[in-house]
Design an enzyme around this catalytic site. Sequence first.
Site, PDB file in Angstrom:
ATOM      1  N   SER A 133       0.871  -1.189   0.000  1.00  0.00           N
ATOM      2  CA  SER A 133       0.000   0.000   0.000  1.00  0.00           C
ATOM      3  C   SER A 133       0.893   1.219   0.000  1.00  0.00           C
ATOM      4  O   SER A 133       2.037   1.167   0.457  1.00  0.00           O
ATOM      5  CB  SER A 133      -0.870   0.018   1.262  1.00  0.00           C
ATOM      6  OG  SER A 133      -1.503   1.277   1.394  1.00  0.00           O
ATOM      7  N   TYR A 146      -2.456  -0.787  10.474  1.00  0.00           N
ATOM      8  CA  TYR A 146      -2.385  -1.000   9.020  1.00  0.00           C
ATOM      9  C   TYR A 146      -1.079  -0.419   8.479  1.00  0.00           C
ATOM     10  O   TYR A 146      -0.347  -1.083   7.735  1.00  0.00           O
ATOM     11  CB  TYR A 146      -3.588  -0.324   8.350  1.00  0.00           C
ATOM     12  CG  TYR A 146      -3.675  -0.541   6.847  1.00  0.00           C
ATOM     13  CD1 TYR A 146      -4.070  -1.760   6.319  1.00  0.00           C
ATOM     14  CD2 TYR A 146      -3.385   0.494   5.948  1.00  0.00           C
ATOM     15  CE1 TYR A 146      -4.177  -1.960   4.943  1.00  0.00           C
ATOM     16  CE2 TYR A 146      -3.479   0.307   4.573  1.00  0.00           C
ATOM     17  CZ  TYR A 146      -3.881  -0.922   4.075  1.00  0.00           C
ATOM     18  OH  TYR A 146      -3.972  -1.114   2.719  1.00  0.00           O
TER      19      TYR A 146
HETATM   20  P1  NDP Z   1     -11.153  -6.328  -0.736  1.00  0.00           P
HETATM   21  O1  NDP Z   1     -11.807  -6.234   0.608  1.00  0.00           O
HETATM   22  O2  NDP Z   1     -11.966  -6.054  -1.944  1.00  0.00           O
HETATM   23  O3  NDP Z   1     -10.454  -7.757  -0.887  1.00  0.00           O
HETATM   24  C1  NDP Z   1      -9.758  -8.359   0.182  1.00  0.00           C
HETATM   25  C2  NDP Z   1      -9.539  -9.824  -0.124  1.00  0.00           C
HETATM   26  O4  NDP Z   1      -8.738 -10.397   0.913  1.00  0.00           O
HETATM   27  C3  NDP Z   1     -10.835 -10.631  -0.163  1.00  0.00           C
HETATM   28  O5  NDP Z   1     -10.724 -11.618  -1.160  1.00  0.00           O
HETATM   29  C4  NDP Z   1     -10.880 -11.287   1.207  1.00  0.00           C
HETATM   30  O6  NDP Z   1     -11.672 -12.459   1.149  1.00  0.00           O
HETATM   31  C5  NDP Z   1      -9.379 -11.567   1.415  1.00  0.00           C
HETATM   32  N1  NDP Z   1      -9.003 -11.746   2.797  1.00  0.00           N
HETATM   33  C6  NDP Z   1      -9.154 -10.882   3.840  1.00  0.00           C
HETATM   34  N2  NDP Z   1      -8.695 -11.417   4.960  1.00  0.00           N
HETATM   35  C7  NDP Z   1      -8.218 -12.647   4.630  1.00  0.00           C
HETATM   36  C8  NDP Z   1      -7.608 -13.693   5.366  1.00  0.00           C
HETATM   37  N3  NDP Z   1      -7.406 -13.591   6.680  1.00  0.00           N
HETATM   38  N4  NDP Z   1      -7.240 -14.819   4.711  1.00  0.00           N
HETATM   39  C9  NDP Z   1      -7.465 -14.944   3.390  1.00  0.00           C
HETATM   40  N5  NDP Z   1      -8.026 -13.991   2.642  1.00  0.00           N
HETATM   41  C10 NDP Z   1      -8.399 -12.862   3.262  1.00  0.00           C
HETATM   42  O7  NDP Z   1      -9.925  -5.316  -0.635  1.00  0.00           O
HETATM   43  P2  NDP Z   1      -8.774  -4.901  -1.671  1.00  0.00           P
HETATM   44  O8  NDP Z   1      -8.829  -5.702  -2.898  1.00  0.00           O
HETATM   45  O9  NDP Z   1      -8.791  -3.425  -1.741  1.00  0.00           O
HETATM   46  O10 NDP Z   1      -7.493  -5.312  -0.815  1.00  0.00           O
HETATM   47  C11 NDP Z   1      -6.486  -6.174  -1.316  1.00  0.00           C
HETATM   48  C12 NDP Z   1      -5.136  -5.702  -0.818  1.00  0.00           C
HETATM   49  O11 NDP Z   1      -4.873  -4.416  -1.393  1.00  0.00           O
HETATM   50  C13 NDP Z   1      -5.042  -5.522   0.699  1.00  0.00           C
HETATM   51  O12 NDP Z   1      -3.822  -6.071   1.149  1.00  0.00           O
HETATM   52  C14 NDP Z   1      -5.053  -4.010   0.874  1.00  0.00           C
HETATM   53  O13 NDP Z   1      -4.342  -3.622   2.014  1.00  0.00           O
HETATM   54  C15 NDP Z   1      -4.372  -3.571  -0.397  1.00  0.00           C
HETATM   55  N6  NDP Z   1      -4.615  -2.188  -0.776  1.00  0.00           N
HETATM   56  C16 NDP Z   1      -5.856  -1.758  -1.147  1.00  0.00           C
HETATM   57  C17 NDP Z   1      -6.035  -0.434  -1.496  1.00  0.00           C
HETATM   58  C18 NDP Z   1      -7.368   0.105  -1.905  1.00  0.00           C
HETATM   59  O14 NDP Z   1      -7.484   1.318  -2.096  1.00  0.00           O
HETATM   60  N7  NDP Z   1      -8.387  -0.729  -2.076  1.00  0.00           N
HETATM   61  C19 NDP Z   1      -4.925   0.537  -1.477  1.00  0.00           C
HETATM   62  C20 NDP Z   1      -3.691  -0.032  -1.046  1.00  0.00           C
HETATM   63  C21 NDP Z   1      -3.539  -1.334  -0.731  1.00  0.00           C
HETATM   64  P3  NDP Z   1     -12.335 -13.166   2.444  1.00  0.00           P
HETATM   65  O15 NDP Z   1     -12.923 -12.058   3.278  1.00  0.00           O
HETATM   66  O16 NDP Z   1     -13.330 -14.121   1.892  1.00  0.00           O
HETATM   67  O17 NDP Z   1     -11.218 -13.874   3.131  1.00  0.00           O
END
Ligand code: NDP
Length: 237
Positions: A133, A146
């Site tokens: 991030s 975070y």
């Molecule tokens: P989403 O919430 O859309 O997706 C998150 C994904 O992670 C889901 O598939 C969720 O599925 C999975 N997940 C969460 N916790 C767990 C776990 N303990 N084990 C396995 N899977 C898990 O968010 P984003 O796509 O935005 O986030 C993806 C990454 O991008 C993150 O690391 C976030 O920090 C990073 N990011 C996002 C930004 C943004 O603006 N959106 C900016 C910067 C970084 P499930 O809940 O079914 O497990």
Amino acid sequence: MKEKLVAVTGASSGIGRAVAKAFAREGNPLLLIARHMPSIPDLAGAEVTYAEADVTDYEAIEHAVRAAETRWGETECLVNSAGFADARDFHAVSHADFSREIDVDLKGVLNCTKIVIDAMSRRKSGTIINISSISDRKTAPAAVAYTASKFAVRGASESLREAEGKNNVRVINIAPGYVKTNIHASMGISFEQYCALLGNPDFMSAEMLADIVLFCWKLPQSVCIRDLVVAPTRTSF
Ligand code: NDP
């Protein structure tokens, strides 16, 4: 030549889901991991193994990876995208809450990496792509754990790259800001509330970011984009 196995965590939503679709277009077999991982309709016909596992559960992730590798061969690329953000004042965050955030956002990345890195080093080929991030280098008063996790992910990415470059293994840290996903859902707020919390910035699409991830991957193995910060143009964060 048969395409290589790509494992994507957090593949049920947002960035991970868009990355999965991008790699599927390239013909790669996929291992898609999330805690709740329904099949993705757009991937009908693609070579996909779905696994429901928590990235904090080392044994469960290892089991999923080994099962997929039995079908498709050793993992050539791992995209660590699983994660969530807790954007509350630190006073409101319990010990359990910030521990969980660090377990998922930092240790989840290390867990999944540990499971595939030995074989990559031995084969002298492989790529780890960490969706970190922009918070891996910029502080924010309302995202203490975070920010700490993501600073550490960037540090781990860089350290591992320094260690594994000699083995022809790429470690790529991608640091996005403001991607339109479901990340607000884990905070229990709507997208509109999330936007307001952030001061109503522009957002880029998850598909745009996925294309950037794919670009990094498709460069020759001899070239490694080490660290890439990407955010919408009209943002000052
Ligand atoms: P989403 O919430 O859309 O997706 C998150 C994904 O992670 C889901 O598939 C969720 O599925 C999975 N997940 C969460 N916790 C767990 C776990 N303990 N084990 C396995 N899977 C898990 O968010 P984003 O796509 O935005 O986030 C993806 C990454 O991008 C993150 O690391 C976030 O920090 C990073 N990011 C996002 C930004 C943004 O603006 N959106 C900016 C910067 C970084 P499930 O809940 O079914 O497990």
